[in-house]
Write an enzyme that holds these catalytic residues in place. Structure first.
Site, PDB file in Angstrom:
ATOM      1  N   GLU A 172      -2.232   5.320   0.171  1.00 15.51           N
ATOM      2  CA  GLU A 172      -3.157   5.498  -0.965  1.00 15.51           C
ATOM      3  C   GLU A 172      -4.616   5.643  -0.535  1.00 15.51           C
ATOM      4  OE1 GLU A 172      -3.364   2.198  -3.744  1.00 15.51           O
ATOM      5  OE2 GLU A 172      -4.557   3.340  -5.160  1.00 15.51           O
ATOM      6  N   LYS A 214      -0.102   8.356  -2.600  1.00 12.59           N
ATOM      7  CA  LYS A 214      -0.696   7.909  -3.869  1.00 12.59           C
ATOM      8  C   LYS A 214      -2.150   8.344  -3.886  1.00 12.59           C
ATOM      9  CE  LYS A 214      -1.527   3.804  -6.710  1.00 12.59           C
ATOM     10  NZ  LYS A 214      -0.924   2.573  -7.220  1.00 12.59           N
TER      11      LYS A 214
HETATM   12  C1  5MM Z   1      -3.521  -2.857  -9.417  1.00 12.27           C
HETATM   13  O1  5MM Z   1      -4.683  -2.589  -8.637  1.00 12.27           O
HETATM   14  C2  5MM Z   1      -4.409  -2.492  -7.253  1.00 12.27           C
HETATM   15  C3  5MM Z   1      -4.980  -3.598  -6.468  1.00 12.27           C
HETATM   16  O2  5MM Z   1      -6.349  -3.522  -6.318  1.00 12.27           O
HETATM   17  P1  5MM Z   1      -7.113  -4.669  -5.460  1.00 12.27           P
HETATM   18  O3  5MM Z   1      -6.549  -4.645  -4.090  1.00 12.27           O
HETATM   19  O4  5MM Z   1      -8.546  -4.223  -5.514  1.00 12.27           O
HETATM   20  O5  5MM Z   1      -6.903  -5.947  -6.181  1.00 12.27           O
HETATM   21  C4  5MM Z   1      -4.752  -1.070  -6.752  1.00 12.27           C
HETATM   22  O6  5MM Z   1      -4.581  -0.895  -5.386  1.00 12.27           O
HETATM   23  C5  5MM Z   1      -3.807  -0.158  -7.473  1.00 12.27           C
HETATM   24  O7  5MM Z   1      -2.508  -0.281  -6.933  1.00 12.27           O
HETATM   25  C6  5MM Z   1      -4.202   1.279  -7.451  1.00 12.27           C
HETATM   26  O8  5MM Z   1      -5.524   1.539  -7.103  1.00 12.27           O
HETATM   27  C7  5MM Z   1      -3.899   1.890  -8.808  1.00 12.27           C
HETATM   28  O9  5MM Z   1      -4.535   1.163  -9.806  1.00 12.27           O
HETATM   29  P2  5MM Z   1      -5.274   1.931 -10.970  1.00 12.27           P
HETATM   30  O10 5MM Z   1      -5.743   0.816 -11.863  1.00 12.27           O
HETATM   31  O11 5MM Z   1      -6.381   2.697 -10.333  1.00 12.27           O
HETATM   32  O12 5MM Z   1      -4.228   2.815 -11.600  1.00 12.27           O
END
Ligand code: 5MM
Length: 343
Positions: A172, A214
């Site tokens: 990602e 991702k």
């Molecule tokens: C759920 O958010 C994930 C964890 O973020 P942190 O490591 O900052 O706590 C993040 O990695 C997430 O899996 C992705 O970015 C997708 O989340 P969004 O909210 O952008 O769809």
């Protein structure tokens, strides 16, 4: 790994990202007046994962370390709750993005030290796939080549180690939507980033057929005065991915990146409607799947059913979007959630 890839990319399904680290979940809970404790995080995730019928639209869930070790109130391990719904448990294995020395405003994702040992343990605990997120900030001068290359290298090493441990990596690289930049600038940065990441994956001998990418959609910066509509964003996203992502990669899963839930679904629909792509395309949303459920839950057991209905509804809308069949009408006519059963 082939089975896991195929299962994650099952038709009409996508991945729920529920891997918020301690600071992120605390921030989200705080906004709703919920105290972030081990028990409140456990109760919240139990509420999500016991949503009846979730397996119809969700193929996998990305967990945080703490959650993979937790059990429901009835003592069932979280990974087992998901497996019983036909959902594959996965795990975020990075240790977060920290300041990149000498590059103000840029970050490098940590977590390679000891990763081989942690991966072996996660597999024992039931995880079948992994995820590592890198963040790329955009402004007039950023990102730097150095930041892109450093993060691409770490992503590739993470992916190779995951495959060595028989775990499917979700790679990602997130180009952040914060900022005033135009959609053209987002496309330029996303293209450079994906080119570098795919190059590093190749160099590190990652088996492209056994991983998922991702990525964010190509969008106008959140503070850009001119916001591109869904059609324009979909065209830019597909053009960028076709130019950079090898056909050997079996699936591209989108993050929502801070878009509103309905806007993320609308754009996903535009991307998937009638598009012919060499990779399967689906969602791996965090906020855009969870926000309405968390808002409805508010930390109270009395709100569990309402919150589960909200999650089920968003999952169903996103499932329709990956078939290009989502319409704003669906927001008004959500199907009722089945009576809650023990899952
Ligand atoms: C759920 O958010 C994930 C964890 O973020 P942190 O490591 O900052 O706590 C993040 O990695 C997430 O899996 C992705 O970015 C997708 O989340 P969004 O909210 O952008 O769809």
């Amino acid at each position: 790994m082939n089975e896991t890839v195929a299962a994650l990319l099952t038709r009409d399904k996508g991945v729920l990202a529920a891997d918020e680290s301690f600071p992120t979940i605390a921030k989200r809970f705080e906004a709703l007046g919920i105290e972030a404790t081990e028990e409140s995080r456990r109760a919240y995730r139990e509420m999500l994962f016991t949503t009846v019928g979730m397996g119809e639209f969700i193929s996998g869930v990305i967990l945080f370390d703490e959650t993979l070790r937790q059990r429901t109130q009835d003592g069932v391990p979280m990974a087992e709750v998901l497996s019983k719904q036909g959902i594959i448990p996965g795990i975020k294995v990075d240790m977060g993005a920290k300041a990149l020395a000498a590059f103000a405003g840029e970050k490098i994702t940590m977590g390679l030290d000891g990763l081989r040992e942690r991966l072996a343990e996660y597999r024992e605990l039931g995880a079948r796939f992994t995820k590592w997120r890198a963040v790329i900030a955009v402004d007039e001068h950023l990102p730097t080549r150095a930041c892109i290359e450093a993060n691409a290298g770490a992503l590739a090493m993470f992916a190779a180690l995951s495959q060595e441990a028989d775990l499917v990596p979700i790679v990602e690289p997130e180009v952040l939507m914060n900022g005033k930049h135009t959609i053209a600038r987002c496309e330029e940065v996303t293209t450079l980033t994906l080119k570098a990441v795919c190059g590093a994956l190749f160099e590190q001998r990652v088996v492209l057929e056994q991983m998922l990418l991702k990525t964010g959609m190509v969008l106008s910066g959140a503070e850009c005065p001119e916001q591109a509509d869904a059609e324009i964003a979909a065209n830019a996203t597909l053009r960028c991915l076709r130019r950079t992502v090898p056909a050997a990669v079996p699936g591209v899963v989108f993050l929502s990146g801070g878009q509103s839930d309905e806007s993320a679904t609308q754009k996903l629909n535009a991307i998937c409607r009638g598009s012919d792509t060499p990779w399967k395309v689906t969602f791996s949303f965090g906020r855009a799947l969870q926000a309405p459920a968390m808002n409805a839950w508010k930390g109270s057991p009395d709100n569990v059913i309402g919150a589960q209905k909200a999650l089920h509804h968003r999952a169903r809308c996103n499932s329709a979007a990956i078939r290009g069949k989502y319409s704003a009408e669906m927001e008004k006519t959500g199907l009722p959630l089945l009576e809650r059963e023990h899952v």
